[in-house]
Scaffold this motif. Structure first.
Motif, PDB file in Angstrom:
ATOM      1  N   MET A   1       0.763 -28.587  62.078  1.00  0.00           N
ATOM      2  CA  MET A   1       0.205 -29.779  62.698  1.00  0.00           C
ATOM      3  C   MET A   1       1.192 -30.300  63.734  1.00  0.00           C
ATOM      4  SD  MET A   1      -1.326 -33.023  60.670  1.00  0.00           S
ATOM      5  CE  MET A   1      -2.368 -31.883  59.771  1.00  0.00           C
ATOM      6  N   ASN A   2       0.701 -30.758  64.895  1.00  0.00           N
ATOM      7  CA  ASN A   2       1.615 -31.210  65.927  1.00  0.00           C
ATOM      8  C   ASN A   2       2.265 -32.534  65.547  1.00  0.00           C
ATOM      9  OD1 ASN A   2      -0.176 -33.354  66.567  1.00  0.00           O
ATOM     10  ND2 ASN A   2      -1.310 -32.036  67.980  1.00  0.00           N
ATOM     11  N   PHE A   3       3.210 -32.981  66.392  1.00  0.00           N
ATOM     12  CA  PHE A   3       3.992 -34.180  66.081  1.00  0.00           C
ATOM     13  C   PHE A   3       3.099 -35.395  65.872  1.00  0.00           C
ATOM     14  CE2 PHE A   3       5.987 -38.070  67.667  1.00  0.00           C
ATOM     15  CZ  PHE A   3       7.063 -38.173  66.813  1.00  0.00           C
ATOM     16  N   TYR A   4       2.130 -35.590  66.780  1.00  0.00           N
ATOM     17  CA  TYR A   4       1.280 -36.772  66.691  1.00  0.00           C
ATOM     18  C   TYR A   4       0.374 -36.716  65.470  1.00  0.00           C
ATOM     19  CZ  TYR A   4       3.016 -37.582  71.364  1.00  0.00           C
ATOM     20  OH  TYR A   4       3.838 -37.786  72.429  1.00  0.00           O
ATOM     21  N   GLY A   5      -0.071 -35.495  65.134  1.00  0.00           N
ATOM     22  CA  GLY A   5      -0.881 -35.350  63.927  1.00  0.00           C
ATOM     23  C   GLY A   5      -0.087 -35.692  62.690  1.00  0.00           C
ATOM     24  N   ASN A   6       1.154 -35.233  62.639  1.00  0.00           N
ATOM     25  CA  ASN A   6       2.015 -35.532  61.496  1.00  0.00           C
ATOM     26  C   ASN A   6       2.298 -37.026  61.394  1.00  0.00           C
ATOM     27  OD1 ASN A   6       2.485 -33.087  60.202  1.00  0.00           O
ATOM     28  ND2 ASN A   6       3.928 -32.435  61.778  1.00  0.00           N
ATOM     29  N   GLN A   7       2.534 -37.668  62.551  1.00  0.00           N
ATOM     30  CA  GLN A   7       2.804 -39.099  62.549  1.00  0.00           C
ATOM     31  C   GLN A   7       1.593 -39.881  62.052  1.00  0.00           C
ATOM     32  OE1 GLN A   7       5.769 -40.831  63.393  1.00  0.00           O
ATOM     33  NE2 GLN A   7       6.453 -38.745  63.008  1.00  0.00           N
ATOM     34  N   LEU A  55       3.665 -13.312  54.740  1.00  0.00           N
ATOM     35  CA  LEU A  55       3.559 -12.746  56.088  1.00  0.00           C
ATOM     36  C   LEU A  55       2.173 -12.146  56.331  1.00  0.00           C
ATOM     37  CD1 LEU A  55       7.043 -10.975  56.333  1.00  0.00           C
ATOM     38  CD2 LEU A  55       6.362 -13.152  57.354  1.00  0.00           C
ATOM     39  N   THR A  56       1.625 -11.494  55.294  1.00  0.00           N
ATOM     40  CA  THR A  56       0.308 -10.863  55.421  1.00  0.00           C
ATOM     41  C   THR A  56      -0.782 -11.905  55.635  1.00  0.00           C
ATOM     42  OG1 THR A  56       1.009  -9.037  53.984  1.00  0.00           O
ATOM     43  CG2 THR A  56      -1.360  -9.350  54.284  1.00  0.00           C
ATOM     44  N   VAL A  57      -0.734 -12.984  54.852  1.00  0.00           N
ATOM     45  CA  VAL A  57      -1.726 -14.051  54.983  1.00  0.00           C
ATOM     46  C   VAL A  57      -1.594 -14.738  56.337  1.00  0.00           C
ATOM     47  CG1 VAL A  57      -2.349 -16.349  54.138  1.00  0.00           C
ATOM     48  CG2 VAL A  57      -2.054 -14.468  52.527  1.00  0.00           C
ATOM     49  N   TRP A  58      -0.365 -14.985  56.749  1.00  0.00           N
ATOM     50  CA  TRP A  58      -0.131 -15.625  58.050  1.00  0.00           C
ATOM     51  C   TRP A  58      -0.764 -14.792  59.168  1.00  0.00           C
ATOM     52  CZ3 TRP A  58       3.909 -19.662  58.781  1.00  0.00           C
ATOM     53  CH2 TRP A  58       3.935 -20.143  60.088  1.00  0.00           C
ATOM     54  N   GLN A  59      -0.525 -13.477  59.143  1.00  0.00           N
ATOM     55  CA  GLN A  59      -1.067 -12.607  60.177  1.00  0.00           C
ATOM     56  C   GLN A  59      -2.590 -12.563  60.134  1.00  0.00           C
ATOM     57  OE1 GLN A  59       0.760 -11.011  62.685  1.00  0.00           O
ATOM     58  NE2 GLN A  59      -1.345 -10.850  63.454  1.00  0.00           N
ATOM     59  N   ALA A  60      -3.148 -12.550  58.925  1.00  0.00           N
ATOM     60  CA  ALA A  60      -4.608 -12.518  58.784  1.00  0.00           C
ATOM     61  C   ALA A  60      -5.241 -13.772  59.379  1.00  0.00           C
ATOM     62  CB  ALA A  60      -4.984 -12.382  57.311  1.00  0.00           C
ATOM     63  N   LEU A  61      -4.598 -14.912  59.183  1.00  0.00           N
ATOM     64  CA  LEU A  61      -5.113 -16.164  59.743  1.00  0.00           C
ATOM     65  C   LEU A  61      -4.972 -16.188  61.262  1.00  0.00           C
ATOM     66  CD1 LEU A  61      -3.720 -18.640  57.059  1.00  0.00           C
ATOM     67  CD2 LEU A  61      -6.132 -18.151  57.500  1.00  0.00           C
ATOM     68  N   ILE A  62      -3.844 -15.699  61.746  1.00  0.00           N
ATOM     69  CA  ILE A  62      -3.634 -15.627  63.193  1.00  0.00           C
ATOM     70  C   ILE A  62      -4.691 -14.730  63.839  1.00  0.00           C
ATOM     71  CG2 ILE A  62      -2.088 -14.761  64.997  1.00  0.00           C
ATOM     72  CD1 ILE A  62      -1.180 -17.398  63.813  1.00  0.00           C
ATOM     73  N   ASP A  63      -5.058 -13.661  63.146  1.00  0.00           N
ATOM     74  CA  ASP A  63      -6.027 -12.700  63.688  1.00  0.00           C
ATOM     75  C   ASP A  63      -7.415 -13.305  63.889  1.00  0.00           C
ATOM     76  OD1 ASP A  63      -4.117 -10.741  63.818  1.00  0.00           O
ATOM     77  OD2 ASP A  63      -4.701  -9.746  61.946  1.00  0.00           O
ATOM     78  N   VAL A  67      -5.197 -22.015  63.625  1.00  0.00           N
ATOM     79  CA  VAL A  67      -3.981 -22.698  64.074  1.00  0.00           C
ATOM     80  C   VAL A  67      -3.119 -22.957  62.837  1.00  0.00           C
ATOM     81  CG1 VAL A  67      -3.040 -24.641  65.357  1.00  0.00           C
ATOM     82  CG2 VAL A  67      -5.336 -23.787  65.893  1.00  0.00           C
ATOM     83  N   VAL A  68      -2.193 -22.049  62.581  1.00  0.00           N
ATOM     84  CA  VAL A  68      -1.414 -22.070  61.341  1.00  0.00           C
ATOM     85  C   VAL A  68      -0.126 -22.866  61.527  1.00  0.00           C
ATOM     86  CG1 VAL A  68      -0.348 -20.654  59.549  1.00  0.00           C
ATOM     87  CG2 VAL A  68      -2.316 -19.770  60.828  1.00  0.00           C
ATOM     88  N   GLU A  69       0.131 -23.774  60.587  1.00  0.00           N
ATOM     89  CA  GLU A  69       1.366 -24.553  60.608  1.00  0.00           C
ATOM     90  C   GLU A  69       2.418 -23.973  59.670  1.00  0.00           C
ATOM     91  OE1 GLU A  69       2.274 -27.013  62.541  1.00  0.00           O
ATOM     92  OE2 GLU A  69       0.360 -26.936  63.602  1.00  0.00           O
ATOM     93  N   ARG A  70       1.997 -23.611  58.461  1.00  0.00           N
ATOM     94  CA  ARG A  70       2.947 -23.084  57.476  1.00  0.00           C
ATOM     95  C   ARG A  70       2.186 -22.334  56.399  1.00  0.00           C
ATOM     96  NH1 ARG A  70       4.839 -27.483  55.162  1.00  0.00           N
ATOM     97  NH2 ARG A  70       4.614 -27.119  52.936  1.00  0.00           N
ATOM     98  N   VAL A  71       2.826 -21.310  55.848  1.00  0.00           N
ATOM     99  CA  VAL A  71       2.245 -20.570  54.728  1.00  0.00           C
ATOM    100  C   VAL A  71       3.294 -20.462  53.633  1.00  0.00           C
ATOM    101  CG1 VAL A  71       1.198 -18.414  53.949  1.00  0.00           C
ATOM    102  CG2 VAL A  71       0.763 -19.226  56.277  1.00  0.00           C
ATOM    103  N   ASP A  72       2.927 -20.854  52.428  1.00  0.00           N
ATOM    104  CA  ASP A  72       3.782 -20.717  51.255  1.00  0.00           C
ATOM    105  C   ASP A  72       3.027 -19.907  50.212  1.00  0.00           C
ATOM    106  OD1 ASP A  72       5.810 -22.340  52.354  1.00  0.00           O
ATOM    107  OD2 ASP A  72       4.745 -24.148  51.719  1.00  0.00           O
ATOM    108  N   VAL A  80      -6.301 -27.192  62.444  1.00  0.00           N
ATOM    109  CA  VAL A  80      -7.709 -27.369  62.791  1.00  0.00           C
ATOM    110  C   VAL A  80      -8.557 -26.685  61.723  1.00  0.00           C
ATOM    111  CG1 VAL A  80      -9.488 -26.935  64.527  1.00  0.00           C
ATOM    112  CG2 VAL A  80      -7.113 -27.339  65.243  1.00  0.00           C
ATOM    113  N   PRO A  81      -9.561 -27.366  61.174  1.00  0.00           N
ATOM    114  CA  PRO A  81     -10.407 -26.735  60.149  1.00  0.00           C
ATOM    115  C   PRO A  81     -11.025 -25.435  60.645  1.00  0.00           C
ATOM    116  CG  PRO A  81     -10.847 -29.086  60.263  1.00  0.00           C
ATOM    117  CD  PRO A  81      -9.960 -28.762  61.438  1.00  0.00           C
ATOM    118  N   LEU A  82     -11.190 -24.479  59.740  1.00  0.00           N
ATOM    119  CA  LEU A  82     -11.809 -23.206  60.099  1.00  0.00           C
ATOM    120  C   LEU A  82     -13.299 -23.394  60.361  1.00  0.00           C
ATOM    121  CD1 LEU A  82     -10.216 -20.851  57.395  1.00  0.00           C
ATOM    122  CD2 LEU A  82      -9.521 -21.085  59.785  1.00  0.00           C
ATOM    123  N   SER A  83     -13.800 -22.677  61.345  1.00  0.00           N
ATOM    124  CA  SER A  83     -15.242 -22.684  61.591  1.00  0.00           C
ATOM    125  C   SER A  83     -15.919 -21.804  60.548  1.00  0.00           C
ATOM    126  CB  SER A  83     -15.541 -22.138  62.991  1.00  0.00           C
ATOM    127  OG  SER A  83     -15.207 -20.754  63.052  1.00  0.00           O
TER     128      SER A  83
END
Length: 227
Positions: A1-7, A55-63, A67-72, A80-83
């Motif tokens: 999430m960007n700075f303004y979203g976090n704020q 790493l695998t989940v992050w790449q799958a989401l990017i594909d 708009v991924v912020e963090r993956v744990d 942004v919510p997924l369509s």
């Protein structure tokens, strides 16, 4: 999430606890909308057990252009919510990879137990075994241990203690395969009371002693006969 979203979310968090205390229907409705928004931006994912999974989940989401912020372990945060199309595509990808979304609270709680245990093994320290697992899980998941334990056993067909024991044995096998630590060192770092106790648990699980497993895991592969 960007700075303004976090704020924005930070300010909401600071005011919601105050607003919620005033039994206002308007305030409670606002809290519900906020909670729904957080749910849309938080993806709970089943079967993530290691750093490679992250790493695998992050790449799958990017594909799918998420708009991924963090993956744990067990969770991904997006801005942004997924369509509907993105959700369908990522579900298909996750199925191929052995992952899936967790869509109910009970499933999330069970997966939370697994993720917590797997996280312990990714940050090994002798001191971490000082606290009891029940106390740690209650603090981590915000539920009493009886509720957590009963739900886990009913869902997985195994107790939390047995699940932890099995994961410890898998970690012992990994350490033995690396051949970089003594059995005493392995017992200490995994919280076994003695090497004898470790060996007994290991044999119950694998049918072999640690030394037998170590010997078999380092057998050289035979060369195929040339014709």
């Amino acid at each position: 999430m960007n700075f303004y979203g976090n704020q924005f979310l930070f300010k909401l968090d600071c005011t919601l606890s105050y607003d919620y205390q005033h039994n206002s229907t308007k305030n409670r409705s606002f809290v519900n909308i906020y909670s729904q928004m957080i749910d849309l931006l938080t993806l709970r994912i089943k079967n993530m057990v290691c750093e490679r999974c992250i790493l695998t989940v992050w790449q799958a989401l990017i594909d799918v252009d998420a708009v991924v912020e963090r993956v744990d372990l067990g969770v991904a945060y997006i801005s942004v919510p997924l369509s509907a199309d993105q959700t369908k595509e990522i579900e298909q990808t996750f199925k191929k990879l052995g992952f899936s979304f967790l869509n109910n609270k009970q499933s999330r709680l069970v997966e939370g137990v697994k993720n917590f245990i797997h996280h312990k093994f990714s940050n090994l320290d002798e001191k971490q075994w000082n606290a009891t697992l029940s106390e740690e899980l209650q603090k981590e998941l915000g539920k009493d241990y009886t509720t957590i334990s009963t739900l886990f056993s009913n869902t997985e067909g195994i107790t939390i203690e047995k699940y932890l024991s099995n994961q410890k044995v898998e970690k012992v096998k990994e350490f033995l395969s690396y051949n970089e630590m003594t059995l005493n060192q392995i017992a200490d770092i995994l919280g076994y009371s003695s090497t004898q106790y470790l060996s007994r648990k290991f044999k119950q699980h694998t049918g072999m002693t640690p030394s037998e497993f170590k010997k078999n895991s380092h057998k050289p592969l035979r060369k195929s006969l040339s014709i």
